[in-house]
Design an enzyme around this catalytic site. Structure first.
Site, PDB file in Angstrom:
ATOM      1  CG  ASP A 115      -0.398   0.086   2.523  1.00 20.30           C
ATOM      2  OD1 ASP A 115       0.350   1.052   2.749  1.00 20.30           O
ATOM      3  OD2 ASP A 115      -0.667  -0.780   3.378  1.00 20.30           O
TER       4      ASP A 115
HETATM    5  N1  URA Z   1      -0.083  -5.389   4.769  1.00 15.46           N
HETATM    6  C1  URA Z   1      -0.455  -4.099   4.735  1.00 15.46           C
HETATM    7  O1  URA Z   1      -1.179  -3.624   5.597  1.00 15.46           O
HETATM    8  N2  URA Z   1       0.004  -3.335   3.730  1.00 15.46           N
HETATM    9  C2  URA Z   1       0.801  -3.810   2.753  1.00 15.46           C
HETATM   10  O2  URA Z   1       1.201  -3.067   1.861  1.00 15.46           O
HETATM   11  C3  URA Z   1       1.182  -5.158   2.808  1.00 15.46           C
HETATM   12  C4  URA Z   1       0.718  -5.944   3.833  1.00 15.46           C
END
Ligand code: URA
Length: 252
Positions: A115
């Protein structure tokens, strides 16, 4: 980090103009114009035939070998603040790569996503089979995250995450057991064996905490540290070399 040269799979001859266009050098009509201008050679001789069937290793453009002619696989240190989707606004991970790589066919895709606020190890490839091998739960390639938390740990998280019974909001299937290691009372390392949307942040939300910083430190046995990459940097390697790193046996 050193990688072996890519072992070439099946190399198919194809039209010269199509080959150059698919490697991102330009639209077919531009590529044909360059071929007409005589800046492309095949087996050392200038050619003016866009329809000539060639393999990429026979071709030089302005005297130079073609860029990653048999596939492109990237190990990347994603910085926090960049997005993995090509469609969103703002800074994209793709801004860190040469523009030509974004015009290649088959296209370059990230292997899963991190993310926007998450940093760390991310693989990109144009090899669909490789992408599937790294993401498929059947391959058992774990992903390890370093998470910093807003609140001190209660001490119950390790067992809850390991139980295989944790339900994330809006989901009906419990998370697979995950391994939590406490580094200090607000920092943990967490190993996941699946990849759900914003999974780490949602797992901590489910136990009443909040992740303030998140970094993916490992994909299988491959660690961000061993790559030596700073945020925003990348290196390329063959799918075979990548899988050897990811599947390397680590000392017990
Ligand atoms: N978990 C998350 O919360 N974000 C990511 O980008 C990957 C795993």
């Amino acid at each position: 980090m050193q990688f072996k040269a890519r072992e070439v799979k099946q190399i198919k001859a194809e039209r010269l103009d199509k080959l150059l266009a698919n490697l991102g050098y330009g639209a077919r009509k531009d590529v044909r114009a360059w071929i007409n201008e005589g800046i492309v050679s095949v087996d050392g001789s200038m050619t003016t035939s866009p329809a000539q069937k060639v393999t990429a290793d026979q071709v030089l453009l302005e005297g130079k070998a073609l860029d990653h002619p048999f596939g492109l696989t990237i190990i990347y240190h994603k910085p926090a603040g960049s997005v993995c989707s090509r469609k969103e606004g703002g800074r994209l991970i793709y801004d860190d790569f040469p523009a030509r790589w974004l015009d290649r066919k088959p296209p370059l895709s990230s292997v899963g996503r991190l993310d926007k606020d998450t940093a760390g190890l991310l693989i990109l490839t144009d090899d669909g089979q490789l992408n599937h091998r790294i993401t498929s739960p059947k391959q058992h390639i774990s992903k390890t995250y370093l998470a910093t938390l807003a609140e001190p740990l209660s001490g119950k998280e390790k067992n809850i995450f390991a139980s295989g019974k944790l339900l994330l909001e809006g989901e009906e299937k419990a998370c697979l057991p995950a391994e939590l290691q406490m580094l200090d009372n607000q920092q943990v390392s967490l190993i996941l064996h699946e990849g759900r949307y914003h999974q780490v942040r949602r797992m901590f939300a489910a136990v009443g905490n909040h992740v303030t910083a998140l970094c993916r430190t490992h994909i299988g046995a491959l660690s961000l540290q061993q790559t030596g990459l700073a945020a925003g940097e990348y290196t390329t390697c063959s799918p075979q070399a990548l899988m050897a790193l990811i599947c390397a046996k680590t000392p017990e």
